[in-house]
Write a protein that holds these residues in place. Structure first.
Motif, PDB file in Angstrom:
ATOM      1  N   ALA A  71      94.893  20.528 -25.855  1.00  0.00           N
ATOM      2  CA  ALA A  71      95.163  19.564 -24.783  1.00  0.00           C
ATOM      3  C   ALA A  71      94.440  18.248 -25.036  1.00  0.00           C
ATOM      4  CB  ALA A  71      94.739  20.153 -23.434  1.00  0.00           C
ATOM      5  N   ASP A  72      93.257  18.329 -25.648  1.00  0.00           N
ATOM      6  CA  ASP A  72      92.489  17.120 -25.953  1.00  0.00           C
ATOM      7  C   ASP A  72      93.010  16.385 -27.189  1.00  0.00           C
ATOM      8  OD1 ASP A  72      90.846  17.779 -23.880  1.00  0.00           O
ATOM      9  OD2 ASP A  72      89.154  18.465 -25.103  1.00  0.00           O
ATOM     10  N   GLY A  73      93.954  16.998 -27.913  1.00  0.00           N
ATOM     11  CA  GLY A  73      94.404  16.418 -29.174  1.00  0.00           C
ATOM     12  C   GLY A  73      93.317  16.442 -30.232  1.00  0.00           C
ATOM     13  N   ASP A  74      92.385  17.374 -30.093  1.00  0.00           N
ATOM     14  CA  ASP A  74      91.222  17.497 -30.970  1.00  0.00           C
ATOM     15  C   ASP A  74      91.661  18.114 -32.306  1.00  0.00           C
ATOM     16  OD1 ASP A  74      88.677  17.866 -31.981  1.00  0.00           O
ATOM     17  OD2 ASP A  74      87.889  18.724 -30.118  1.00  0.00           O
ATOM     18  N   ASP A  75      91.203  17.556 -33.414  1.00  0.00           N
ATOM     19  CA  ASP A  75      91.592  18.140 -34.710  1.00  0.00           C
ATOM     20  C   ASP A  75      90.407  18.817 -35.413  1.00  0.00           C
ATOM     21  OD1 ASP A  75      90.140  15.953 -35.442  1.00  0.00           O
ATOM     22  OD2 ASP A  75      91.739  14.974 -36.599  1.00  0.00           O
ATOM     23  N   VAL A  76      89.353  19.144 -34.674  1.00  0.00           N
ATOM     24  CA  VAL A  76      88.209  19.809 -35.292  1.00  0.00           C
ATOM     25  C   VAL A  76      88.694  21.134 -35.916  1.00  0.00           C
ATOM     26  CG1 VAL A  76      87.508  20.972 -33.139  1.00  0.00           C
ATOM     27  CG2 VAL A  76      85.824  20.574 -34.940  1.00  0.00           C
ATOM     28  N   PRO A  77      88.366  21.357 -37.208  1.00  0.00           N
ATOM     29  CA  PRO A  77      88.866  22.566 -37.881  1.00  0.00           C
ATOM     30  C   PRO A  77      88.401  23.833 -37.157  1.00  0.00           C
ATOM     31  CG  PRO A  77      87.872  21.041 -39.461  1.00  0.00           C
ATOM     32  CD  PRO A  77      87.533  20.531 -38.094  1.00  0.00           C
ATOM     33  N   THR A  78      89.347  24.633 -36.687  1.00  0.00           N
ATOM     34  CA  THR A  78      89.016  25.786 -35.853  1.00  0.00           C
ATOM     35  C   THR A  78      89.808  26.985 -36.324  1.00  0.00           C
ATOM     36  OG1 THR A  78      88.655  24.312 -33.966  1.00  0.00           O
ATOM     37  CG2 THR A  78      88.955  26.655 -33.492  1.00  0.00           C
ATOM     38  N   ARG A  79      89.077  28.029 -36.690  1.00  0.00           N
ATOM     39  CA  ARG A  79      89.706  29.239 -37.183  1.00  0.00           C
ATOM     40  C   ARG A  79      89.536  30.315 -36.126  1.00  0.00           C
ATOM     41  NH1 ARG A  79      90.484  29.799 -42.743  1.00  0.00           N
ATOM     42  NH2 ARG A  79      89.272  27.916 -43.089  1.00  0.00           N
ATOM     43  N   LEU A  80      90.629  30.968 -35.780  1.00  0.00           N
ATOM     44  CA  LEU A  80      90.549  32.105 -34.856  1.00  0.00           C
ATOM     45  C   LEU A  80      90.843  33.377 -35.644  1.00  0.00           C
ATOM     46  CD1 LEU A  80      90.566  33.520 -32.006  1.00  0.00           C
ATOM     47  CD2 LEU A  80      93.025  33.077 -31.976  1.00  0.00           C
ATOM     48  N   LEU A  81      89.930  34.327 -35.594  1.00  0.00           N
ATOM     49  CA  LEU A  81      90.185  35.640 -36.176  1.00  0.00           C
ATOM     50  C   LEU A  81      90.294  36.622 -35.015  1.00  0.00           C
ATOM     51  CD1 LEU A  81      90.450  37.656 -38.485  1.00  0.00           C
ATOM     52  CD2 LEU A  81      87.955  37.693 -38.662  1.00  0.00           C
ATOM     53  N   TYR A  82      91.477  37.208 -34.885  1.00  0.00           N
ATOM     54  CA  TYR A  82      91.801  38.015 -33.718  1.00  0.00           C
ATOM     55  C   TYR A  82      92.073  39.443 -34.196  1.00  0.00           C
ATOM     56  CZ  TYR A  82      94.566  39.150 -29.429  1.00  0.00           C
ATOM     57  OH  TYR A  82      95.080  39.709 -28.292  1.00  0.00           O
ATOM     58  N   SER A  83      91.244  40.369 -33.752  1.00  0.00           N
ATOM     59  CA  SER A  83      91.402  41.774 -34.129  1.00  0.00           C
ATOM     60  C   SER A  83      92.046  42.543 -32.984  1.00  0.00           C
ATOM     61  CB  SER A  83      90.018  42.366 -34.438  1.00  0.00           C
ATOM     62  OG  SER A  83      90.093  43.768 -34.586  1.00  0.00           O
TER      63      SER A  83
END
Lengths: 219, 201
Positions: A113-125
């Protein structure tokens, strides 16, 4: 099961915070439990995703008995530590086990929503692809630095090309290249213990790893 | 007047004696774990316990010195701010009275500090006279690291976040200085019987 709530006078929240839900029976008996907020702060409606605990007291009501238009009491938002920092610089790692993905989803949604491009990895188990929450939305959010990956621990669909098995040292080695600036881990206690310990073993600074643990203790 | 939740009856209402289960709590037989970060791994050879701050001379115990202090076993009820309570839990530990024996201080408060950086604040009056321990045993076993081992503070009459895990020392202070959760939305004192969960309670 996700509930959309229209909250009178909601003061706003930070992604990662939770609320207390309080139910009152006709004779005045009350029960309260905490649930993570799934929605981004400026989403309009407040969204709670509740996992049903069969022998619980509050979650069977919220996932089975509640109908559109019903009312109940909320307290919050609560918690000032396990929260997304919109000014974060550097890579972010989000690791969720089962419904532990809920507060992480609020973070991913705020980031988008913020248009943020900070590299963010989600690991979902998750146990299987069927029980992965927010599947379609996570695919839609992919890009602009957001990269979700999934590991399935019990069953996998035909042709599955994602990760399999529990989050362990070997899996983290594949998914997480360096040390993130901030890490959030949420899930059942054994999951969080295992993941946080593995990250520390890799040399990640414990003070950069924020954890939120829960268990089916009656919720 | 609270809002009645249509059709809600409550399936766990008769589970505990009302004089032992504070308002808004439910009983659990598990021992849930709540921590803000990874579980620290401290070797006993590197462990010590200190009392610092407003005290004439710093006090320090190695693990062996600490374990040579008189200890006791005790059975208490514990209450977590996340709503669970657990009755009749069995512990072994050193009463804070034993650590404060011979300590002369004007301080009225203390901050417990821990491996991992956690802190929590308490009035001194709430940890003396048999009201608090540094616990190292649970259920006849050494205390598990995930539950705060090798040793944790135990202050059963306050919400359980005050019972700091992996405690390494106490800093005596003249004012009540908010600790970790107390700075992050949780009540400065935390009395479960008055439901002092959050700021403003």
């Amino acid at each position: 099961m996700t509930l959309l709530l229209d909250v009178d006078g909601w003061s706003g929240h930070r992604a990662g915070q939770h609320v207390d839900v309080r139910l009152t029976a006709e004779d005045g008996y009350q029960a309260q439990r905490s649930y993570s907020i799934a929605s981004a702060p400026d989403a309009g409606m407040l969204e709670l995703t509740v996992e049903r605990i069969d022998d619980g007291e509050v979650s069977p009501y919220l996932t089975g008995d509640v109908r559109a238009g019903d009312q109940f009491e909320l307290r919050g938002p609560v918690g000032g530590y396990f929260v997304w920092d919109p000014d974060v610089r550097g890579d972010v790692l989000l690791v969720g086990g089962g419904s532990g993905v809920v507060p992480l989803m609020a973070m991913a949604r705020q980031r988008a929503a913020d248009g943020d491009d900070v590299p963010t990895r989600l690991l979902y188990s998750a146990r299987s692809w069927d029980v992965v929450i927010y599947r379609d939305e996570l695919q839609r959010l992919t890009g602009n630095g957001f990269e979700p990956s999934f590991t399935l621990t019990r069953e996998r669909p035909d042709g599955w090309t994602g990760y399999t098995g529990r989050v362990d040292d070997a899996l983290l080695e594949q998914v997480v290249p360096g040390e993130p600036a901030a890490t959030f881990v949420c899930g059942p206690t054994p999951f969080v213990e295992a993941v946080a310990a593995a990250l520390v073993r890799r040399g990640h600074a414990p003070e950069r790893i924020k954890t939120e643990r829960f268990g089916p203790t009656g919720g | 007047m609270p809002i009645v939740s249509r059709g809600f009856k409550g399936s766990r209402r008769d589970e505990g004696p009302p004089d032992r289960v504070p308002p808004g709590q439910y009983l659990t037989n598990d021992f849930p774990v709540l921590s803000a970060g990874p579980t620290p791994q401290t070797r006993l050879a590197d462990w010590d316990f200190t009392i610092t701050g407003e005290i004439d001379e710093l006090k320090r115990w190695s693990w062996d010195e600490f374990r040579a202090l008189p200890s006791e076993t005790f059975t208490v009820d514990i209450h977590c701010v996340t709503k669970w309570s657990k009755l009749d839990t069995d512990w072994e530990g050193v009463a804070l009275d034993a650590l404060f024996d011979g300590v002369d201080t004007e301080a009225e408060y203390m901050t417990a500090y821990c491996d991992g950086g956690y802190t929590t604040n308490l009035p001194l009056a709430d940890v003396l006279d048999g009201k608090a321990w540094i616990a190292f045993g649970y259920d006849d076993e050494p205390l598990d690291p995930e539950h705060g081992g090798p040793a944790r503070l135990l202050v059963p009459h306050l919400y359980f976040w005050k019972s700091a895990k992996w405690v390494r020392g106490l800093r005596l202070t003249s004012t009540d200085e908010p600790g970790f959760w107390e700075s992050n939305g949780y009540h400065l004192y935390g009395d479960p019987w008055r439901e002092q969960r959050y700021w403003g309670d």
